[in-house]
Motif scaffolding. Structure first.
Motif, mmCIF file in Angstrom:
data_model
loop_
_atom_site.group_PDB
_atom_site.id
_atom_site.type_symbol
_atom_site.label_atom_id
_atom_site.label_comp_id
_atom_site.label_asym_id
_atom_site.label_seq_id
_atom_site.Cartn_x
_atom_site.Cartn_y
_atom_site.Cartn_z
ATOM 1 N N THR A 84 0.831 -1.201 0.000
ATOM 2 C CA THR A 84 0.000 0.000 0.000
ATOM 3 C C THR A 84 0.869 1.256 0.000
ATOM 4 O O THR A 84 0.633 2.193 -0.780
ATOM 5 N N LYS A 85 1.882 1.274 0.866
ATOM 6 C CA LYS A 85 2.801 2.423 0.916
ATOM 7 C C LYS A 85 3.594 2.542 -0.380
ATOM 8 O O LYS A 85 3.806 3.645 -0.900
ATOM 9 N N ASN A 86 4.008 1.393 -0.915
ATOM 10 C CA ASN A 86 4.755 1.387 -2.168
ATOM 11 C C ASN A 86 3.904 1.896 -3.324
ATOM 12 O O ASN A 86 4.383 2.623 -4.199
ATOM 13 N N LEU A 87 2.620 1.541 -3.317
ATOM 14 C CA LEU A 87 1.691 1.997 -4.347
ATOM 15 C C LEU A 87 1.515 3.516 -4.276
ATOM 16 O O LEU A 87 1.551 4.199 -5.305
ATOM 17 N N CYS A 88 1.336 4.035 -3.063
ATOM 18 C CA CYS A 88 1.156 5.490 -2.898
ATOM 19 C C CYS A 88 2.393 6.240 -3.390
ATOM 20 O O CYS A 88 2.273 7.262 -4.087
ATOM 21 N N LYS A 89 3.560 5.721 -3.048
ATOM 22 C CA LYS A 89 4.811 6.350 -3.495
ATOM 23 C C LYS A 89 4.931 6.259 -5.013
ATOM 24 O O LYS A 89 5.329 7.213 -5.683
ATOM 25 N N GLY A 90 4.574 5.081 -5.561
ATOM 26 C CA GLY A 90 4.660 4.887 -7.007
ATOM 27 C C GLY A 90 3.734 5.819 -7.767
ATOM 28 O O GLY A 90 4.110 6.372 -8.812
ATOM 29 N N ILE A 91 2.515 6.009 -7.254
ATOM 30 C CA ILE A 91 1.561 6.905 -7.904
ATOM 31 C C ILE A 91 2.043 8.349 -7.821
ATOM 32 O O ILE A 91 1.934 9.111 -8.788
ATOM 33 N N PHE A 92 2.598 8.736 -6.661
ATOM 34 C CA PHE A 92 3.138 10.092 -6.513
ATOM 35 C C PHE A 92 4.265 10.333 -7.522
ATOM 36 O O PHE A 92 4.352 11.400 -8.134
ATOM 37 N N ASP A 93 5.123 9.317 -7.698
ATOM 38 C CA ASP A 93 6.214 9.429 -8.679
ATOM 39 C C ASP A 93 5.670 9.564 -10.100
ATOM 40 O O ASP A 93 6.217 10.310 -10.923
ATOM 41 N N LEU A 94 4.594 8.839 -10.386
ATOM 42 C CA LEU A 94 4.010 8.887 -11.723
ATOM 43 C C LEU A 94 3.426 10.259 -12.041
ATOM 44 O O LEU A 94 3.665 10.812 -13.116
ATOM 45 N N ILE A 95 2.650 10.813 -11.104
ATOM 46 C CA ILE A 95 1.987 12.092 -11.391
ATOM 47 C C ILE A 95 2.961 13.269 -11.348
ATOM 48 O O ILE A 95 2.595 14.381 -11.727
ATOM 49 N N SER A 96 4.182 13.013 -10.892
ATOM 50 C CA SER A 96 5.194 14.080 -10.928
ATOM 51 C C SER A 96 5.880 14.162 -12.299
ATOM 52 O O SER A 96 6.656 15.080 -12.554
ATOM 53 N N LYS A 97 5.566 13.179 -13.175
ATOM 54 C CA LYS A 97 6.137 13.171 -14.516
ATOM 55 C C LYS A 97 5.187 13.892 -15.478
ATOM 56 O O LYS A 97 4.004 13.503 -15.572
ATOM 57 N N VAL A 201 -2.911 3.016 -11.081
ATOM 58 C CA VAL A 201 -2.610 1.703 -10.491
ATOM 59 C C VAL A 201 -2.056 0.767 -11.564
ATOM 60 O O VAL A 201 -1.072 0.049 -11.341
ATOM 61 N N ASN A 202 -2.676 0.777 -12.749
ATOM 62 C CA ASN A 202 -2.199 -0.080 -13.839
ATOM 63 C C ASN A 202 -0.798 0.311 -14.303
ATOM 64 O O ASN A 202 0.034 -0.558 -14.592
ATOM 65 N N LEU A 203 -0.527 1.603 -14.371
ATOM 66 C CA LEU A 203 0.805 2.071 -14.771
ATOM 67 C C LEU A 203 1.849 1.659 -13.729
ATOM 68 O O LEU A 203 2.967 1.261 -14.080
ATOM 69 N N HIS A 204 1.479 1.754 -12.466
ATOM 70 C CA HIS A 204 2.387 1.321 -11.393
ATOM 71 C C HIS A 204 2.698 -0.167 -11.532
ATOM 72 O O HIS A 204 3.847 -0.590 -11.408
ATOM 73 N N PHE A 205 1.665 -0.951 -11.811
ATOM 74 C CA PHE A 205 1.859 -2.391 -11.966
ATOM 75 C C PHE A 205 2.727 -2.715 -13.171
ATOM 76 O O PHE A 205 3.583 -3.611 -13.120
ATOM 77 N N LEU A 206 2.518 -1.979 -14.266
ATOM 78 C CA LEU A 206 3.339 -2.176 -15.462
ATOM 79 C C LEU A 206 4.820 -1.982 -15.151
ATOM 80 O O LEU A 206 5.677 -2.694 -15.675
#
Length: 221
Positions: A84-97, A201-206
């Motif tokens: 869950t924490k990893n997902l939140c961090k991953g999504i934050f990283d994605l939307i910063s791009k 979520v799908n982009l994080h999983f990819l």
């Protein structure tokens, strides 16, 4: 003396038999138990020698069965929080791009500008985008999902992905909105942010897919 592949397989089979389902957790537990045996058992061949229920290895594993089960349950809970924490961090990283943020920003702007004027059309379009994104990922990863279904991260993602689709379909009820015409800006924005959520979520999983294949593929052979 190091354990051979057959002896390690016996540890793995025992853990699987007592309900240690997720192979990534089982892999870590097998590694830990193997190290303990290597450090504490002098005659490893005798320890694993088959003799019915009198096998020292079997006695050792049965004596620690509850400990292993408790540890497994604890690891499952820990991984749920970790992912869950990893997902939140991953999504934050994605939307910063910018290349990820820009399309979503344009979609949000479009809804703000035209949502009230074309409420029905925009709501239906967003709902179809939501379903299409789910169907796309479902078909794209159907083979991968079946192969790695007993990897805890894949199970976590699958459950979350399904929840993110089921939620907007049922709350508000899709039939009430699309068939009875109960459209509203609240529903429109709910569909919008559900689509954005499932896409992220799908982009994080990819981004994690290749790592999972490299790390756990040998355990599925």
């Amino acid at each position: 003396m190091e354990l051979n592949k057959e002896q390690i397989k016996k540890i793995d089979s025992f853990l699987e038999a007592i309900g240690v389902e997720y192979i990534d957790i089982r892999f870590e537990m097998v590694d830990h138990i193997a190290s303990e045996i290597e450090d504490n058992v002098e005659d490893i061949d005798s320890f694993f020698r088959e003799d019915g229920f009198q096998t020292p290895f079997l006695k050792y594993m049965l004596s620690r069965k509850k400990e292993f089960e408790t540890k497994y349950k604890s690891q499952v809970k820990k991984l749920n929080w970790f992912y869950t924490k990893n997902l939140c961090k991953g999504i934050f990283d994605l939307i910063s791009k910018p290349k990820i943020l820009l399309p979503f920003a344009i979609l949000i702007f479009f809804c703000i500008q035209f949502g009230n004027l074309y409420l029905k059309e925009v709501s239906i379009a967003l709902f179809m985008l939501l379903i299409a994104s789910y169907v796309f990922i479902l078909f794209k990863f159907r083979t991968f999902g079946k192969k790695f279904e007993n990897v805890k991260f894949v199970k976590f993602y699958t459950v979350l992905n399904s929840f993110l689709v089921i939620l907007p379909i049922n709350f508000p009820n899709t039939f009430s909105v699309l068939y009875d015409g109960n459209y509203s800006t609240v529903v429109m924005y709910f569909y919008l942010f559900s689509f954005i959520g499932i896409s992220l979520v799908n982009l994080h999983f990819l981004n994690k897919k290749e790592m999972i294949e490299q790390k756990y593929n040998f355990l599925i052979q």
